[in-house]
Each structure stands twice: as structure tokens, then as C-alpha cells.
Design a protein around this motif. Structure first.
Motif, PDB file in Angstrom:
ATOM      1  N   PRO A 254       0.800  -1.235   0.000  1.00  0.00           N
ATOM      2  CA  PRO A 254       0.000   0.000   0.000  1.00  0.00           C
ATOM      3  C   PRO A 254       0.828   1.278   0.000  1.00  0.00           C
ATOM      4  CG  PRO A 254      -0.930  -1.589   1.536  1.00  0.00           C
ATOM      5  CD  PRO A 254       0.382  -2.153   1.074  1.00  0.00           C
ATOM      6  N   VAL A 255       2.018   1.259   0.585  1.00  0.00           N
ATOM      7  CA  VAL A 255       2.814   2.489   0.676  1.00  0.00           C
ATOM      8  C   VAL A 255       3.206   3.016  -0.705  1.00  0.00           C
ATOM      9  CG1 VAL A 255       4.956   3.519   1.548  1.00  0.00           C
ATOM     10  CG2 VAL A 255       3.622   1.998   3.014  1.00  0.00           C
ATOM     11  N   ASP A 318      -1.623   8.189   3.215  1.00  0.00           N
ATOM     12  CA  ASP A 318      -0.206   7.928   3.450  1.00  0.00           C
ATOM     13  C   ASP A 318       0.052   7.658   4.927  1.00  0.00           C
ATOM     14  OD1 ASP A 318       2.645   7.983   2.458  1.00  0.00           O
ATOM     15  OD2 ASP A 318       2.736   9.609   3.915  1.00  0.00           O
ATOM     16  N   ALA A 319      -0.541   8.475   5.782  1.00  0.00           N
ATOM     17  CA  ALA A 319      -0.383   8.261   7.228  1.00  0.00           C
ATOM     18  C   ALA A 319      -1.033   6.954   7.662  1.00  0.00           C
ATOM     19  CB  ALA A 319      -0.987   9.440   7.993  1.00  0.00           C
ATOM     20  N   ASP A 320      -2.218   6.667   7.103  1.00  0.00           N
ATOM     21  CA  ASP A 320      -2.949   5.460   7.500  1.00  0.00           C
ATOM     22  C   ASP A 320      -2.190   4.189   7.140  1.00  0.00           C
ATOM     23  OD1 ASP A 320      -4.989   6.917   8.606  1.00  0.00           O
ATOM     24  OD2 ASP A 320      -6.334   6.752   6.886  1.00  0.00           O
ATOM     25  N   VAL A 321      -1.645   4.126   5.916  1.00  0.00           N
ATOM     26  CA  VAL A 321      -0.975   2.890   5.490  1.00  0.00           C
ATOM     27  C   VAL A 321       0.384   2.726   6.161  1.00  0.00           C
ATOM     28  CG1 VAL A 321      -2.180   2.844   3.276  1.00  0.00           C
ATOM     29  CG2 VAL A 321       0.068   3.951   3.436  1.00  0.00           C
ATOM     30  N   ARG A 326      -5.545   0.742  11.238  1.00  0.00           N
ATOM     31  CA  ARG A 326      -5.389  -0.717  11.200  1.00  0.00           C
ATOM     32  C   ARG A 326      -5.890  -1.318   9.895  1.00  0.00           C
ATOM     33  NH1 ARG A 326      -7.330  -2.733  17.260  1.00  0.00           N
ATOM     34  NH2 ARG A 326      -5.719  -1.602  18.453  1.00  0.00           N
ATOM     35  N   ASP A 327      -6.629  -0.546   9.118  1.00  0.00           N
ATOM     36  CA  ASP A 327      -7.239  -1.067   7.881  1.00  0.00           C
ATOM     37  C   ASP A 327      -6.677  -0.304   6.685  1.00  0.00           C
ATOM     38  OD1 ASP A 327      -8.789  -2.082   5.863  1.00  0.00           O
ATOM     39  OD2 ASP A 327     -10.675  -1.973   6.990  1.00  0.00           O
ATOM     40  N   ALA A 328      -5.552  -0.773   6.172  1.00  0.00           N
ATOM     41  CA  ALA A 328      -4.899  -0.096   5.052  1.00  0.00           C
ATOM     42  C   ALA A 328      -5.751  -0.165   3.789  1.00  0.00           C
ATOM     43  CB  ALA A 328      -3.528  -0.718   4.796  1.00  0.00           C
ATOM     44  N   VAL A 329      -6.458  -1.274   3.583  1.00  0.00           N
ATOM     45  CA  VAL A 329      -7.276  -1.426   2.379  1.00  0.00           C
ATOM     46  C   VAL A 329      -8.390  -0.387   2.371  1.00  0.00           C
ATOM     47  CG1 VAL A 329      -8.814  -2.953   1.095  1.00  0.00           C
ATOM     48  CG2 VAL A 329      -6.714  -3.865   2.125  1.00  0.00           C
ATOM     49  N   ARG A 334     -10.865   4.594   0.380  1.00  0.00           N
ATOM     50  CA  ARG A 334     -11.384   5.930   0.670  1.00  0.00           C
ATOM     51  C   ARG A 334     -10.646   6.973  -0.172  1.00  0.00           C
ATOM     52  NH1 ARG A 334     -10.977   7.036   6.697  1.00  0.00           N
ATOM     53  NH2 ARG A 334      -8.759   7.039   6.167  1.00  0.00           N
ATOM     54  N   MET A 335      -9.337   6.847  -0.282  1.00  0.00           N
ATOM     55  CA  MET A 335      -8.559   7.778  -1.098  1.00  0.00           C
ATOM     56  C   MET A 335      -9.006   7.718  -2.551  1.00  0.00           C
ATOM     57  SD  MET A 335      -4.441   7.751  -1.910  1.00  0.00           S
ATOM     58  CE  MET A 335      -4.616   6.203  -2.842  1.00  0.00           C
TER      59      MET A 335
END
Length: 347
Positions: A254-255, A318-321, A326-329, A334-335
Motif C-alpha cells: 500500500p505504501v 499515506d499516514a494510514d498505510v 489498522r485497515d490499510a485497504v 477511501r482515497m
């Protein structure tokens, strides 16, 4: 046959000689050829080109390789001295940035009396200041040398130019979209991009299209990442979600997925609102003409508000992944939703 010498030049207002600086794609032999800089791919091409040039002049060329950091006294003079039959000699010296005292002493002495018919290639990566006195002497004109700078190729525009040069040198046509896709697919080590270019040159028949690049390298994470970015920015919401799921199913991290989207949005923001020719905007922003043209196409249908929301969505993702969620997907989806629909999430 005496080795050809590239012309040196003299600094304006100074008697100090400045040796010729040659393009690594088109180097020419000289008694001393300093191949400097960290980009090994370019350095290897330059050194091979010097060898090929000399061998085309005389197939009897004798080629020797030595290390400056593991050097035995007398080796340089022994390898450059004329043989019984007078064959031209090429001595390639690696590791000059780690050179031993013995090599530096003998190399400086050699500059005072280079051997006729011999070409000495000095490879210095610039990783250390070791050998600075030798480099300064060569650059000041001692030995009648030339320099082939091989600066690091890291920026997207420089990588694009590198790949374009590979195909131009091989007289192989590649469509602009295919070239962009190929460069986007290989964002890591330059040798990977170089190898991919050479594979397409050798194996792909005819002009290289975006479909050709997809067929060869469509499974790469980087290609999938930019496919996700392109479809989302174009407003193709369904296609963007499908591309995202395909990328994740293929093992994409994801990053870099977020990074690919963010990079395109930043480029769009740099171009948004600017007037003038692509060349003028490129000069003002430090970009390439093709990057400006692509950003302008990407901006169709966007306005200041929607672009601002998209950039904020990418920053949040970016911060989330990277650990904020906890939910990168879900963060990725959402992005993509904000970008592709050009509306706030849930709006």
C-alpha cells in the motif's frame, strides 16, 4: 596506432587547463579517460564504448583490468608499455576511490609520461575523496586526458531521458505512453530500467507500444500503482477500484501505491493555474515538457477545491498505510473514492 586525444580547453582568464567533458553515451579515447561519478550503469556503458571504439580502430587491441585498491607496484607501467608488435593497449582501472598509496604514486608519475598507443581508464565513483590529487591532476590536463561524468540518475525526468536515450541509441521507436509506463514500472535501481529497455529493444518487434510494455512488465507493482493512479485521476471510479484490488491481490505494498497517486497529484498542483508554453512552465518548475503536458491532460475536469481534497485524501492515506490506521485497504479505497469521484468521502 597512437590513441586519439579529445581537445582540452582553457578556463577564461586562467592558464589552468580544463579537460574536455564527454557524454557517457559518446566518449572518445584519450591517453587518460577519467570516468567519474556514482552511476555505475552509465560508467559501464562509457568504458565499453571506449573499448569498442579502440577495437574498431585496431582489432588487435590488448585489454587489461587492474584494481587500484589491490595494486602491485609496476603493474601500470608494465601493462601500458609497448609490446614487440606494437598493439594498442587499454588498461581499465577500477576502485580508484579506494586506491592504494602505491597506485596513486605510480599513476601520478604516469601522467607525466603517458605511453604512446595506450589508453588508461580511471574509474572513480566519488564515494570518497581518496585520490583527489590524482583527479585534480587529470582535470588540470596532466596526461592529455578527458573526463566522462556519470552523475546519479534519480529524478523522474532524468530516468525518462535515460530510457529515451536507450531507445534512440538503438534506433528503436517507442511511443510516449509506452515510455512513461516503462519508466513508471522501474522506479528502483537504474540497472533494472536499463535491463528492461535492452530486453524490449532485443525482443519486441516493431515500434514499442503501451500494450507491449504491459505485456512484458504488467505484473510489476510499480506498473499497477500507476495504473491505479491514472484511472482514479481520470475519474474512472469503477476501473480504479478494480485496478486497486488487482494490485493488492498481486502483492502490491500500500505504501508505494499511495506514493504513486500522491506524486501525480503533486505534479498536477505544480502545473495548475500556470499559463504559457509547456517549455516555459517546465523551465519555471524544474520539470520536463512531457511532464507538464501530461499534468495538463490530467487536470481536465479538476478545479482548485477538488484537487485540494484529493491531495488531503492522499496525505491521510499515506499516514494510514504507515500505521495510523489498522485497515490499510479501507484507507486506500477511501482515497480512491475521493479522487475518482472528486467529492468528499460519503458526499
Amino acid at each position: 596506432m597512437a590513441t586519439r586525444r579529445a581537445p582540452a580547453r582553457t578556463s577564461r582568464g586562467s592558464a589552468r587547463t580544463v579537460i574536455a567533458q564527454l557524454d557517457w553515451r559518446r566518449p572518445q579515447p584519450a591517453p587518460i579517460v577519467l570516468v567519474s561519478g556514482p552511476e555505475d550503469v552509465c560508467a559501464e556503458r562509457a568504458i565499453s564504448a571506449v573499448r569498442d571504439y579502440l577495437r574498431a580502430e585496431d582489432p588487435s587491441l590488448e585489454v587489461s583490468d587492474i584494481r587500484a585498491d589491490d595494486y602491485e607496484s609496476g603493474t601500470l607501467l608494465g601493462l601500458t608499455s609497448p609490446s614487440l608488435f606494437g598493439e594498442p593497449r587499454l588498461v581499465r582501472v577500477g576502485g580508484v576511490e579506494k586506491a592504494s598509496d602505491a597506485f596513486l604514486t605510480e599513476a601520478l608519475s604516469y601522467l607525466e609520461h603517458p605511453q604512446d598507443g595506450a589508453t588508461v581508464v580511471l574509474r572513480h565513483t566519488g564515494a570518497t575523496v581518496r585520490g583527489k590529487k590524482l583527479l585534480d591532476a587529470v582535470r588540470a590536463g596532466a596526461g592529455g586526458g578527458v573526463e566522462v561524468p556519470c552523475a546519479a540518475i534519480k529524478r523522474d525526468g532524468d530516468r525518462h531521458d535515460f530510457a529515451a536515450g536507450e531507445f534512440a541509441a538503438a534506433k528503436k521507436k517507442i511511443e510516449p505512453a509506452a515510455l512513461r509506463a516503462l519508466v513508471s514500472a522501474f522506479t528502483g535501481e537504474l540497472n533494472e530500467l536499463a535491463a528492461a529497455c535492452q530486453q524490449l529493444i532485443a525482443d519486441a518487434p516493431g515500434s514499442i507500444t503501451a500494450q507491449t510494455v504491459e505485456r512484458y512488465y504488467g505484473g510489476r507493482v510499480e506498473t499497477s500503482a500507476f495504473t491505479v493512479a491514472d484511472t482514479a485521476i481520470a475519474g474512472r471510479y469503477g476501473d480504479a477500484l478494480i485496478a486497486l484490488r488487482h494490485a493488492l491481490a498481486s502483492g502490491a505494498d500500500p505504501v508505494p501505491l499511495v506514493a504513486a497517486v500522491a506524486m501525480k497529484l503533486r505534479t498536477m498542483a505544480r502545473v495548475a493555474g500556470k499559463r504559457g508554453s509547456s517549455a516555459a512552465i517546465a523551465a519555471d518548475t524544474g520539470m520536463k515538457d512531457w511532464q507538464v503536458d501530461r499534468a495538463r491532460r490530467d487536470l481536465n475536469g479538476w478545479n482548485e477545491s477538488s484537487l485540494g481534497r484529493a491531495i488531503q485524501a492522499a496525505a491521510r492515506a499515506d499516514a494510514d498505510v504507515k500505521g495510523a490506521s489498522r485497515d490499510a485497504v479501507f484507507a486506500l479505497e477511501r482515497m480512491i473514492t475521493v479522487i475518482a469521484t472528486r467529492r468528499p468521502f460519503g458526499g
